[in-house]
Design a protein around this motif. Structure first.
Motif, short mmCIF file in Angstrom:
data_model
loop_
_atom_site.label_atom_id
_atom_site.label_comp_id
_atom_site.label_asym_id
_atom_site.label_seq_id
_atom_site.Cartn_x
_atom_site.Cartn_y
_atom_site.Cartn_z
N ASP A 154 0.89 -1.48 -0.18
CA ASP A 154 0.12 0.21 -0.16
C ASP A 154 0.80 1.52 -0.10
O ASP A 154 0.61 2.25 -0.70
CB ASP A 154 -1.33 -0.06 1.60
CG ASP A 154 -2.18 0.70 1.25
OD1 ASP A 154 -2.42 0.87 -0.06
OD2 ASP A 154 -2.21 1.79 2.10
N ASN A 155 2.13 1.08 0.51
CA ASN A 155 2.75 2.79 1.12
C ASN A 155 3.25 2.41 -0.09
O ASN A 155 3.23 4.06 -0.98
CB ASN A 155 4.18 1.98 2.19
CG ASN A 155 3.55 2.14 3.18
OD1 ASN A 155 2.66 2.37 3.68
ND2 ASN A 155 4.54 2.03 3.87
N MET A 179 -5.38 5.56 5.28
CA MET A 179 -5.31 4.40 5.23
C MET A 179 -4.37 3.62 6.57
O MET A 179 -4.85 2.76 6.96
CB MET A 179 -4.65 4.02 3.41
CG MET A 179 -4.68 2.63 3.06
SD MET A 179 -6.37 1.84 3.07
CE MET A 179 -6.92 1.99 2.08
N LEU A 237 2.26 1.48 -3.73
CA LEU A 237 1.37 1.98 -4.33
C LEU A 237 0.57 3.45 -4.05
O LEU A 237 0.27 4.02 -5.06
CB LEU A 237 0.13 0.95 -4.58
CG LEU A 237 0.51 -0.49 -5.27
CD1 LEU A 237 -0.41 -1.07 -4.83
CD2 LEU A 237 0.52 -0.26 -6.71
N MET A 238 0.42 3.36 -3.01
CA MET A 238 -0.11 4.62 -2.97
C MET A 238 1.00 6.31 -2.53
O MET A 238 1.31 7.10 -1.87
CB MET A 238 -0.84 5.09 -2.00
CG MET A 238 -2.01 4.27 -2.42
SD MET A 238 -3.13 4.00 -0.99
CE MET A 238 -4.31 5.49 -0.75
N LYS A 239 2.10 5.77 -2.91
CA LYS A 239 3.32 7.02 -2.33
C LYS A 239 3.54 8.71 -3.22
O LYS A 239 3.82 9.03 -2.22
CB LYS A 239 4.83 6.29 -3.16
CG LYS A 239 5.23 6.34 -4.53
CD LYS A 239 6.40 5.62 -4.98
CE LYS A 239 6.66 5.81 -6.22
NZ LYS A 239 5.94 5.65 -7.43
N ASN A 240 2.71 8.57 -4.01
CA ASN A 240 2.27 9.64 -4.66
C ASN A 240 0.74 10.60 -3.63
O ASN A 240 0.54 11.74 -4.32
CB ASN A 240 1.97 10.02 -5.57
CG ASN A 240 3.59 9.35 -7.04
OD1 ASN A 240 4.73 10.01 -6.69
ND2 ASN A 240 3.27 8.94 -7.63
N ARG A 241 0.04 9.51 -3.20
CA ARG A 241 -0.83 10.48 -2.21
C ARG A 241 -1.07 9.85 -1.16
O ARG A 241 -1.36 9.68 -0.43
CB ARG A 241 -2.48 9.31 -2.92
CG ARG A 241 -2.52 9.81 -3.53
CD ARG A 241 -3.59 8.68 -4.93
NE ARG A 241 -3.43 7.33 -4.55
CZ ARG A 241 -3.70 6.27 -5.31
NH1 ARG A 241 -3.69 6.57 -6.70
NH2 ARG A 241 -3.56 4.76 -4.68
N GLN A 242 0.21 11.11 -0.36
CA GLN A 242 0.83 11.67 1.34
C GLN A 242 -0.64 11.59 2.06
O GLN A 242 -0.30 10.71 3.00
CB GLN A 242 1.31 12.17 1.36
CG GLN A 242 2.01 12.23 2.49
CD GLN A 242 2.92 10.98 2.71
OE1 GLN A 242 3.60 10.48 1.44
NE2 GLN A 242 3.64 11.13 4.37
N ASN A 302 -3.44 9.95 1.84
CA ASN A 302 -4.81 8.94 1.77
C ASN A 302 -3.92 8.15 2.82
O ASN A 302 -3.90 7.09 2.58
CB ASN A 302 -4.97 8.44 0.05
CG ASN A 302 -6.06 9.62 -0.25
OD1 ASN A 302 -6.72 10.61 0.10
ND2 ASN A 302 -6.12 9.66 -1.27
N LEU A 303 -2.50 8.11 2.39
CA LEU A 303 -2.21 7.30 2.81
C LEU A 303 -1.70 6.12 4.14
O LEU A 303 -2.27 6.00 4.84
CB LEU A 303 -0.28 7.24 2.26
CG LEU A 303 0.36 6.07 2.81
CD1 LEU A 303 -0.05 5.05 2.11
CD2 LEU A 303 2.15 5.70 1.43
#
Length: 192
Positions: free
Chosen positions: A86-87, A100, A89-94, A96-97
């Protein structure tokens, strides 16, 4: 008081000992996306993990929830693997990460709580009142997690501030390392 201190020490060891690599890796991938200025969010994050951990620990000790040990041993590294993925895959959406990871801490804390259930069941079986042992254990766990988080944040600050590493690269580096380790642990513990 002596019983309380015994269980507090047990909770502390549960997260600090060398045998607690799975818990330490989970805390690492949860926290790596935060910085020191996010200390309130981090405190809620590790508390969410402790709450999830406590719920299933209590339910397991009371024999209300029983999951075969080989499945628990498989699911724990799987939760770490999923969080690391998850970290990445979502690295560009801080933002949201970060949100999550709060949910993952609580939900996956439920699975991690089952990992200590057998030992706790044997240790606490003679206790008439589970409140004091569980309270001591959870306070010890929380204190241990705070130490682990403080060490992670200090190392992270050193790498980002002193060595001027890029924050997204650091998150990706740590998450990829934990991803690989947890994948290996997961495959080694396949229950089928």
């Amino acid at each position: 008081m002596q019983d309380f201190l015994f269980y507090l020490s047990l909770g502390w060891e549960h997260i600090i000992s060398l045998d607690a690599l799975d818990h330490q890796l989970f805390v690492l991938v949860l926290v790596v996306v935060f910085s020191m200025k996010d200390w309130k969010k981090i405190l809620w994050l590790i508390t969410a993990f402790t709450i999830g951990h406590s719920i299933t620990l209590a339910l397991s000790v009371l024999d209300l929830v029983k999951v075969p040990g080989q499945w628990v041993e498989f699911l724990i590294p799987l939760t770490i693997f999923i969080t690391a993925a998850d970290n990445i895959l979502m690295k560009n959406r801080q933002q949201n990460l970060m949100k999550m990871n709060h949910y993952l801490a609580m939900i996956f804390g439920l699975i991690h709580g089952m990992g200590f259930a057998n030992t706790a069941r044997m240790t606490m079986a003679s206790e008439q009142d589970l409140f004091l042992p569980l309270l001591g254990f959870n306070i010890g766990l929380e204190l241990g997690q705070i130490l682990v988080v403080a060490l992670i944040l200090a190392l992270q600050w050193l790498i980002l501030a002193i060595f001027k590493a890029n924050r997204k690269d650091w998150i990706l580096f740590v998450s990829a390392g934990v991803f690989a380790l947890s994948l290996q642990m997961t495959l080694e513990r396949l229950p089928f």
